[in-house]
Design a protein around this motif. Structure first.
Motif, PDB file in Angstrom:
ATOM      1  N   VAL A 208       0.839  -1.206   0.000  1.00  0.00           N
ATOM      2  CA  VAL A 208       0.000   0.000   0.000  1.00  0.00           C
ATOM      3  C   VAL A 208       0.872   1.252   0.000  1.00  0.00           C
ATOM      4  O   VAL A 208       0.625   2.208  -0.753  1.00  0.00           O
ATOM      5  CB  VAL A 208      -0.952  -0.001   1.210  1.00  0.00           C
ATOM      6  CG1 VAL A 208      -1.769   1.290   1.249  1.00  0.00           C
ATOM      7  CG2 VAL A 208      -1.886  -1.210   1.149  1.00  0.00           C
TER       8      VAL A 208
ATOM      9  N   LEU B 216       2.543   1.831  -3.523  1.00  0.00           N
ATOM     10  CA  LEU B 216       1.618   2.386  -4.515  1.00  0.00           C
ATOM     11  C   LEU B 216       1.226   3.829  -4.170  1.00  0.00           C
ATOM     12  O   LEU B 216       1.144   4.693  -5.052  1.00  0.00           O
ATOM     13  CB  LEU B 216       0.380   1.502  -4.616  1.00  0.00           C
ATOM     14  CG  LEU B 216       0.603   0.147  -5.296  1.00  0.00           C
ATOM     15  CD1 LEU B 216      -0.579  -0.780  -5.066  1.00  0.00           C
ATOM     16  CD2 LEU B 216       0.832   0.326  -6.802  1.00  0.00           C
ATOM     17  N   LYS B 217       1.001   4.074  -2.891  1.00  0.00           N
ATOM     18  CA  LYS B 217       0.637   5.426  -2.464  1.00  0.00           C
ATOM     19  C   LYS B 217       1.770   6.409  -2.750  1.00  0.00           C
ATOM     20  O   LYS B 217       1.539   7.526  -3.236  1.00  0.00           O
ATOM     21  CB  LYS B 217       0.302   5.426  -0.973  1.00  0.00           C
ATOM     22  CG  LYS B 217      -0.193   6.770  -0.448  1.00  0.00           C
ATOM     23  CD  LYS B 217      -0.555   6.685   1.024  1.00  0.00           C
ATOM     24  CE  LYS B 217      -1.053   8.027   1.539  1.00  0.00           C
ATOM     25  NZ  LYS B 217      -1.391   7.942   2.988  1.00  0.00           N
TER      26      LYS B 217
ATOM     27  N   ALA C  51      -5.379   8.267  -7.988  1.00  0.00           N
ATOM     28  CA  ALA C  51      -5.337   6.809  -7.834  1.00  0.00           C
ATOM     29  C   ALA C  51      -6.269   6.112  -8.815  1.00  0.00           C
ATOM     30  O   ALA C  51      -5.989   4.992  -9.257  1.00  0.00           O
ATOM     31  CB  ALA C  51      -5.703   6.427  -6.398  1.00  0.00           C
TER      32      ALA C  51
ATOM     33  N   THR D  87      -5.659  -5.499   2.890  1.00  0.00           N
ATOM     34  CA  THR D  87      -4.873  -4.720   1.927  1.00  0.00           C
ATOM     35  C   THR D  87      -5.781  -4.043   0.913  1.00  0.00           C
ATOM     36  O   THR D  87      -5.610  -2.861   0.591  1.00  0.00           O
ATOM     37  CB  THR D  87      -3.873  -5.637   1.203  1.00  0.00           C
ATOM     38  OG1 THR D  87      -2.997  -6.237   2.160  1.00  0.00           O
ATOM     39  CG2 THR D  87      -3.057  -4.857   0.187  1.00  0.00           C
TER      40      THR D  87
ATOM     41  N   ARG E 233      -7.514  -0.975   2.314  1.00  0.00           N
ATOM     42  CA  ARG E 233      -6.621   0.187   2.396  1.00  0.00           C
ATOM     43  C   ARG E 233      -6.424   0.814   1.009  1.00  0.00           C
ATOM     44  O   ARG E 233      -6.394   2.031   0.862  1.00  0.00           O
ATOM     45  CB  ARG E 233      -5.282  -0.220   3.000  1.00  0.00           C
ATOM     46  CG  ARG E 233      -5.354  -0.623   4.471  1.00  0.00           C
ATOM     47  CD  ARG E 233      -3.989  -1.077   4.970  1.00  0.00           C
ATOM     48  NE  ARG E 233      -3.009  -0.001   4.900  1.00  0.00           N
ATOM     49  CZ  ARG E 233      -1.687  -0.192   4.962  1.00  0.00           C
ATOM     50  NH1 ARG E 233      -1.212  -1.430   5.046  1.00  0.00           N
ATOM     51  NH2 ARG E 233      -0.858   0.831   4.906  1.00  0.00           N
ATOM     52  N   LEU E 234      -6.303  -0.026  -0.010  1.00  0.00           N
ATOM     53  CA  LEU E 234      -6.135   0.477  -1.378  1.00  0.00           C
ATOM     54  C   LEU E 234      -7.396   1.208  -1.843  1.00  0.00           C
ATOM     55  O   LEU E 234      -7.315   2.258  -2.495  1.00  0.00           O
ATOM     56  CB  LEU E 234      -5.803  -0.677  -2.324  1.00  0.00           C
ATOM     57  CG  LEU E 234      -4.415  -1.308  -2.160  1.00  0.00           C
ATOM     58  CD1 LEU E 234      -4.306  -2.592  -2.969  1.00  0.00           C
ATOM     59  CD2 LEU E 234      -3.320  -0.323  -2.572  1.00  0.00           C
TER      60      LEU E 234
ATOM     61  N   PHE F 139      -7.891   3.520  -5.286  1.00  0.00           N
ATOM     62  CA  PHE F 139      -7.560   2.573  -6.350  1.00  0.00           C
ATOM     63  C   PHE F 139      -8.773   1.702  -6.696  1.00  0.00           C
ATOM     64  O   PHE F 139      -9.581   1.370  -5.826  1.00  0.00           O
ATOM     65  CB  PHE F 139      -6.408   1.656  -5.925  1.00  0.00           C
ATOM     66  CG  PHE F 139      -5.076   2.336  -5.851  1.00  0.00           C
ATOM     67  CD1 PHE F 139      -4.382   2.656  -7.009  1.00  0.00           C
ATOM     68  CD2 PHE F 139      -4.516   2.666  -4.625  1.00  0.00           C
ATOM     69  CE1 PHE F 139      -3.153   3.287  -6.946  1.00  0.00           C
ATOM     70  CE2 PHE F 139      -3.290   3.297  -4.548  1.00  0.00           C
ATOM     71  CZ  PHE F 139      -2.604   3.617  -5.712  1.00  0.00           C
TER      72      PHE F 139
END
Length: 686
Positions: free
Chosen positions: A403, A406-407, A417, A439, A442-443, A448
């Motif tokens: 995470v 990617l963030k 995103a 996960t 959170r994404l 996302f």
């Protein structure tokens, strides 16, 4: 005076290294190195002295993982236990260490008592391994067996020998289901049978190499190999006929008796891969192409660092097409390798190798960065790009830093995103669903969108779909690649998947679309997006940009179904049309009519309440009504097929209950019609 054991300490932090040396120096001789490369040099000079290694992971020049990669290449180091000193309890790193051959772990800062216990325990295990007899089976240990093979080859130099590697298919499953004692019973039974077979030969040696793996060296002939295999098969049936135990054997015919025995084993292992997991084949023979495949695999592994540094991996884009507009809506980023010497290397040649070796995680992250750079470029040029999806491998979905990685990427390149979609294969959801769900949550919170790729390829698809909060389903067109004799089962499967996705408010993307007939079929069943060679192959970025420009200039949209818009809108549970459809205060149903067969596709809420679930109607009456309704509709649908004009039809459901039925064709593909039927209650007028 007793000779002290020697410990090699490998650490670049001088203070921690001194602390460790102070703990050990009273009981052991200690030699030190500051990085992995220096440690290998020290080890080479002191291989007969070093009893154990305490290894740090994070070091300059050569870190702990790189050290272990080189360390494992030297068979003479097999009995030296390596203990990793770490400050973090990271199970991913621990798993990677164990796979690399690490024996144990100690935590920093050091607990002297625990450190000494783990060191001595590892050294005791090492000494036991070096003993000549396997404690469970009584056979030679690996090292004694190797020495016996060498002795046999020297003693009978004129004999033609074969090295045979034997292991049990699914042995871990036997241990898990029936217990370790039962597994040990099988291992001892194999050892007993090998000893019995040995009595039939003048030259024969065998040993237990590890776990359920055994080695045999015997004079080569097809009859001798056949005798060995059949003896083991018969013995396995005697152990327990209910287990259905199968042994796999790899045979290397020894052509060079001076070859290192460990290399003979490696070649027998490659041969065994040919029959591992195959129910019919019990034995595989080595040939030189196998070693060439192994060399090719090693080349691909060795080249990855250079390929990433020199940006040899390129982003190719394959458009995703909106089936309502027949225009692209974003694309999938696919990796291609343009090697300076070998030219273009297909993904099928390197991706599976990187997946097996855990390298795919680095390649993923390389691709993510390249796509973010591309999106930033388009935004800077004033364009309004559609989302690009990137693949997230199993290795990365279980990466605890996923995470944050990617963030940080979308923050660094200042892109929304929503422009970077994430594709996860269905199999990635299988191992630790709780971790994956956390996960994904959170994404999603960051913004996302997540796609489940290859839906239907695993055995737990529906269960996974029930629990996992994905935004899109990707389905492979392989469902339709069936012979005619299967009676169009593939069409039925993919239709069911698309409809199920709609009920769950999930847009669907079908990939592998290659023909106009497939496109028409997908439009007819309400699929939202398609991807495949029919529209475009994966292409370099420059070609993709040209593809978009051409698409913009082409204002005439060729659509094979003039009603595709309304059909797709009705299927899309999130669309305004679909919401309005459910709010209409009259019963409405949508049917598929094909080859004189009617299938109910969708209904609105009023139909469900009035027609299907009317209170006070028993099952027999309900079935009677449905039967009569279908007969009436089928007759009217036939008129549609014949092209006849007709108005509404009135029919009596039961005493004092009348409906006027209105029928409208809203979609057509080949021999399939999509028909909307409206039911108006006219009882008060009768």
């Amino acid at each position: 005076m007793n000779k002290k054991d020697t410990i090699l300490v490998v650490d670049d932090e001088e203070l921690l290294k001194k602390t460790l040396v102070d703990i050990l120096v009273g009981e052991f001789d200690v030699i030190c190195a500051s990085n992995g490369k220096e440690a290998l040099d020290v080890l080479k000079k002191n291989v007969d002295k070093v009893t154990a290694i305490v290894l740090d992971l994070i070091m300059p020049v050569m870190d702990g993982f790189q050290f272990m990669d080189e360390f494992r290449l030297h068979k003479e180091y097999d009995n030296i236990p390596v203990i990793v000193a770490t400050a973090n309890e990271d199970w991913h790193s621990e798993k990677k260490c164990l796979e690399a051959g690490v024996w144990d772990f100690v935590m920093k800062p050091y607990n002297p008592e625990l450190l000494m216990f783990r060191l001595k325990n590892a050294m005791d295990k090492s000494r036991m391994i070096q003993m000549e007899r396997d404690g469970l089976t009584g056979l030679h240990t690996k090292f004694k067996f190797y020495r016996e093979v060498r002795r046999l080859l020297v003693e009978a130099e004129k004999e033609n020998f074969a090295f045979v590697r034997i292991d049990i298919d699914r042995f871990k499953m036997i241990n898990n289901f029936y217990g370790i004692k039962e597994g040990d019973k099988i291992l001892k039974s194999i050892a007993k049978e090998l000893k019995r077979v040995a009595t039939a030969f003048n030259y024969f040696t065998c040993g237990r190499i590890e776990n359920d793996v055994f080695g045999v060296c015997l004079p080569y002939s097809e009859q001798n190999i056949d005798l060995l295999i059949k003896a083991l098969q018969i013995n396995m049936k005697k152990v327990n006929k209910d287990y259905n135990i199968k042994v796999s054997c790899g045979v290397y015919i020894i052509k060079d008796p001076t070859m290192d025995v460990s290399e003979m084993y490696d070649r027998a292992f490659l041969a065994a891969k040919n029959c591992k997991g195959k129910f019919v084949d019990d034995v595989g023979y080595y040939d030189d192409s196998m070693i060439e495949n192994m060399r090719q695999e090693q080349f691909i592994i060795n080249e990855v660092n250079k390929a990433i540094e020199e940006e040899q991996f390129e982003v190719f884009l394959q458009p995703k097409i909106n089936l309502v507009t027949d225009k692209s809506y974003g694309a999938e980023a696919l990796v291609r390798w343009r090697h300076p010497d070998r030219g273009m290397i297909a993904p099928a040649e390197f991706v599976p190798i990187y997946e097996r070796n855990g390298i795919i995680g680095r390649l993923d992250q390389y691709m993510w960065r390249r796509v973010c750079m591309l999106l930033r470029k388009w935004l800077d040029e004033g364009k309004k790009p559609n989302p690009i999806s990137v693949n997230v491998s199993r290795v990365n979905i279980y990466n605890p830093h996923l995470v944050d990685i990617l963030k940080n990427l979308i923050t660094e390149y200042k892109i929304p995103a929503a422009l970077l979609n994430l594709e996860l294969t269905e199999s990635a959801f299988m191992e630790d669903q709780a971790l994956v769900m956390k996960t994904m949550s959170r994404l999603h919170n960051i913004g996302f969108k997540i796609m489940m790729d290859d839906f239907g390829s695993g055995y737990s698809s529906l269960n996974v779909l029930k629990d996992m909060d994905v935004d899109y389903l990707k389905v492979d067109m392989k469902f339709l690649q069936q012979d005619a004799k299967f009676n169009n089962r593939g069409e039925k499967v993919i239709t069911s998947v698309i409809r199920m996705a709609k009920w769950m408010h999930l847009p669907s993307i079908v990939e592998g679309v290659e023909t106009l007939e497939q496109v028409d079929f997908l439009k007819c069943i309400g699929c939202e997006y398609a991807q495949g060679f029919f529209y475009a192959k994966p292409m370099p970025v420059e070609e993709y940009e040209a593809f978009l420009l051409k698409e913009e200039k082409n204002t005439t949209v060729q659509n094979s179904d003039e009603n595709a818009d309304i059909v797709s809108e009705l299927w899309n549970s999130r669309s305004n049309t679909s919401i309005f459809f459910d709010l209409l205060d009259v019963p409405i149903a949508i049917y598929e009519y094909r080859k004189d067969k009617i299938e109910l596709l969708r209904t609105n809420s009023r139909y469900d309440n009035d027609i299907v679930f009317e209170k006070g109607v028993d099952e027999a009456e309900h079935n009677r009504r449905i039967k009569n309704e279908r007969a009436l509709l089928k007759e009217q649908f036939k008129k549609l097929v014949r092209g006849e004009l007709f108005g509404s039809v009135e029919y009596e459901v039961m005493a004092d209950l009348w409906y006027r039925v209105s029928i409208k064709l809203i979609g057509k593909r080949a021999d399939t019609m999509i028909i909307m039927v409206t039911f108006n209650d006219i009882s008060e007028y009768k």
